[in-house]
Scaffold this active site. Sequence first.
Site, PDB file in Angstrom:
ATOM      1  N   ILE A 249      27.396  53.062  25.112  1.00  0.00           N
ATOM      2  CA  ILE A 249      26.737  54.298  25.567  1.00  0.00           C
ATOM      3  C   ILE A 249      25.526  54.620  24.705  1.00  0.00           C
ATOM      4  O   ILE A 249      24.449  54.935  25.210  1.00  0.00           O
ATOM      5  CB  ILE A 249      27.739  55.489  25.549  1.00  0.00           C
TER       6      ILE A 249
ATOM      7  N   GLY B 283      35.329  59.837  25.607  1.00  0.00           N
ATOM      8  CA  GLY B 283      36.397  59.260  24.786  1.00  0.00           C
ATOM      9  C   GLY B 283      37.022  60.267  23.842  1.00  0.00           C
ATOM     10  O   GLY B 283      38.065  60.001  23.239  1.00  0.00           O
TER      11      GLY B 283
ATOM     12  N   SER C 151      34.239  60.838  30.968  1.00  0.00           N
ATOM     13  CA  SER C 151      34.109  59.374  30.931  1.00  0.00           C
ATOM     14  C   SER C 151      33.740  58.797  32.292  1.00  0.00           C
ATOM     15  O   SER C 151      33.603  59.509  33.285  1.00  0.00           O
ATOM     16  CB  SER C 151      35.417  58.770  30.437  1.00  0.00           C
ATOM     17  N   CYS C 152      33.581  57.498  32.324  1.00  0.00           N
ATOM     18  CA  CYS C 152      33.023  56.804  33.496  1.00  0.00           C
ATOM     19  C   CYS C 152      33.806  57.069  34.782  1.00  0.00           C
ATOM     20  O   CYS C 152      33.231  57.498  35.784  1.00  0.00           O
ATOM     21  CB  CYS C 152      32.930  55.306  33.224  1.00  0.00           C
ATOM     22  N   ASN C 153      35.112  56.822  34.769  1.00  0.00           N
ATOM     23  CA  ASN C 153      35.874  57.010  36.004  1.00  0.00           C
ATOM     24  C   ASN C 153      35.894  58.465  36.444  1.00  0.00           C
ATOM     25  O   ASN C 153      35.802  58.760  37.638  1.00  0.00           O
ATOM     26  CB  ASN C 153      37.314  56.496  35.821  1.00  0.00           C
TER      27      ASN C 153
ATOM     28  N   ARG D  37      38.468  47.752  35.256  1.00  0.00           N
ATOM     29  CA  ARG D  37      38.074  46.497  34.615  1.00  0.00           C
ATOM     30  C   ARG D  37      38.857  46.414  33.297  1.00  0.00           C
ATOM     31  O   ARG D  37      39.142  47.427  32.670  1.00  0.00           O
ATOM     32  CB  ARG D  37      36.561  46.430  34.405  1.00  0.00           C
TER      33      ARG D  37
ATOM     34  N   HIS E 118      43.137  60.386  34.400  1.00  0.00           N
ATOM     35  CA  HIS E 118      41.820  60.623  35.009  1.00  0.00           C
ATOM     36  C   HIS E 118      41.758  61.924  35.811  1.00  0.00           C
ATOM     37  O   HIS E 118      40.786  62.661  35.733  1.00  0.00           O
ATOM     38  CB  HIS E 118      41.427  59.435  35.890  1.00  0.00           C
TER      39      HIS E 118
ATOM     40  N   HIS F  61      34.647  49.094  37.456  1.00  0.00           N
ATOM     41  CA  HIS F  61      35.870  49.666  38.028  1.00  0.00           C
ATOM     42  C   HIS F  61      35.711  49.747  39.543  1.00  0.00           C
ATOM     43  O   HIS F  61      34.590  49.822  40.055  1.00  0.00           O
ATOM     44  CB  HIS F  61      36.099  51.101  37.538  1.00  0.00           C
TER      45      HIS F  61
ATOM     46  N   GLN G 237      31.119  50.966  34.526  1.00  0.00           N
ATOM     47  CA  GLN G 237      31.631  51.722  33.377  1.00  0.00           C
ATOM     48  C   GLN G 237      30.634  51.853  32.234  1.00  0.00           C
ATOM     49  O   GLN G 237      30.662  52.814  31.480  1.00  0.00           O
ATOM     50  CB  GLN G 237      32.935  51.089  32.878  1.00  0.00           C
TER      51      GLN G 237
END
Lengths: 357, 357
Positions: free
Chosen positions: B13, B110, B139-141, B168, B194, B220, B302
């Site tokens: 990131i 995170g 976060s990404c998801n 992933r 999530h 993902h 991601q």
Amino acid sequence: MPVKVAVNGSGTIGKRIVDSVLLNKDFKLVGVAKYKPDYQAYLMIEKGIPVFVPRDRAGEFINSGIEPSGYIDYLFEEADLIYDASPGGKGVLNKKIYEKHGKPVVFQGGEDPEIAEISYSTFCNYSDAINKKNVRVVSCNTTGMLRLLCILEKEYGVKKALAVIIRRAADPKEDNRGPVNSILLDPPEIPSHHGVDARTVAPWLNITSAAVVVPTTLMHMQFIEVELKSPVKKDEVLEVLGRYRRFLLIDSARTGIDSTSKLMELARDAGRMRGDIYENSVFIDTVKIEDTRLYLFQGIHQESIVIPENMDVAYAILGLEHDQYRVVEKTDSLLGVGSLEKLIKTSRHRLKGENHE
Amino acid sequence: MPVKVAVNGSGTIGKRIVDSVLLNKDFKLVGVAKYKPDYQAYLMIEKGIPVFVPRDRAGEFINSGIEPSGYIDYLFEEADLIYDASPGGKGVLNKKIYEKHGKPVVFQGGEDPEIAEISYSTFCNYSDAINKKNVRVVSCNTTGMLRLLCILEKEYGVKKALAVIIRRAADPKEDNRGPVNSILLDPPEIPSHHGVDARTVAPWLNITSAAVVVPTTLMHMQFIEVELKSPVKKDEVLEVLGRYRRFLLIDSARTGIDSTSKLMELARDAGRMRGDIYENSVFIDTVKIEDTRLYLFQGIHQESIVIPENMDVAYAILGLEHDQYRVVEKTDSLLGVGSLEKLIKTSRHRLKGENHE
């Protein structure tokens, strides 16, 4: 007098049907139709299994040191029941040959539903298969979904179901398939064929399915969402599934088994032939209930999960047994279905990803 | 006067935030905090990026041929805004240092939600972040889910959502993570974190999520089911998503793009930096509507998907802009968000898995 059985093909499903028939005293294996003198043919001869070959290839087999027991047309003529375990889509060509011999046939899920009078899954429509001439046992993922959904329908009523199927890319032996590093939509549409296929067995079932393929060979993983007609409790559902040996209930928190690889290792350690898992592997810590809505993950061993249903259906087709529960009982004790459950339940050992130097 | 920005960390990131800040004329990069003289440090020096190091490690950097621009405490003191892009869970330790300098901070997903005043996703709660001191970009998801669900909430109202996330296993650079050949339940429970995390941004959201990890590194894949408050038509939904450049609408039937690998190849071919895909990659042939129920698959890159939100949030925190749409417009044109869509739309070429000799 045992039922005389012929098996056409010795691939993933065929060889497992052969071994199951050999275990079953109600059946007598007439033999296996083989088309190539490969190592499977050698192995079968070594195990004392009669191998039947096409007339025009007998020489090829003999030159390879394999003495056929006869020609394929004799095999089919001799049998009371034929298992068609030829590559998906070839069954329709074979059907014409079977019809000449006038023998009942069990087809596999790789064929179109139209090939048989009915598509079949034991917990859904055993009695519909009684005295049928041609029956199609649905494929691995559909079998796994239907075992669960037909039991839930019977117990609670199923209003709507959803299956998100995370498919293995290839069987362990298949070194020519991918993907290696991708998540592939298969198909790139919703729904996938699995829900449609399930309705060939259970037309009442309101189901949507979707599927991706991922780079692994061991098992499929199914995420299932079910809206039941009445509210349930988690313990009740587990109690219901626990009544059936075809559900392997896995307590991840206690055993550490939280992946397809750890599960397959258990089956190998337990001495299961080929490391097979005939059961729906239900991860019970993922069973989540919200009133009438049920979620869970179940692992589906694509190579072997349809074998119990293939055994069951013979009793229906031949009119040998009208009570499905007695048939299931017979098949399960024959194949040792349920044996892993005992292993997991008595185990206090928590498996962990071990580090090796 | 441009806003002076410090970036703490240069991992997945951090390095992307650095590059985005450099593109942005509203920002001036004071520098990056580096803790080890690795190749990233060399690269940054080469690109003219000031590198700041801990006092007790300056010698180590100099011995490696890297001339630091100064010490980290100076970097933080000089900045108007700090991006914390340290490894997940370390932000809470850094927070004490940031507080000493009295500077506003953008944390990453995170970290625990408690680290910041609010958790953030642009399409859900931009205005809540205005003039906040500490904000956490999820976060990404979670970012991928929230982009979609907050827009659907605004347009139609969301009654209930379900996300099945096929994760992933590792980022491309991570050669120490698995699984290699397994489908891992992560966690072996439902729900996964999530959905819970999404509610830190959107408390109104009734969502269940479940996740597995599979052996791939690229992206993902999310299966999303949404029950909307009113019936919708597929074309309407696509029209709504099409208004936002942060949705890359992929027509698999026409383009042949039906997997994460083919999609990433497109981004590489298109010249995206590092082959990044900032957009939610929605496979439009999987968009399936049943009255008020919507299903779809979307790919989530991601490594890069949170970068636009990280840019946006700076304008809120610093009170530079109160209109989220103008901020999104700015960020998107800066990063080239939406450029792949044009490529896909104009393409008549159907990608196929090609066989190489």
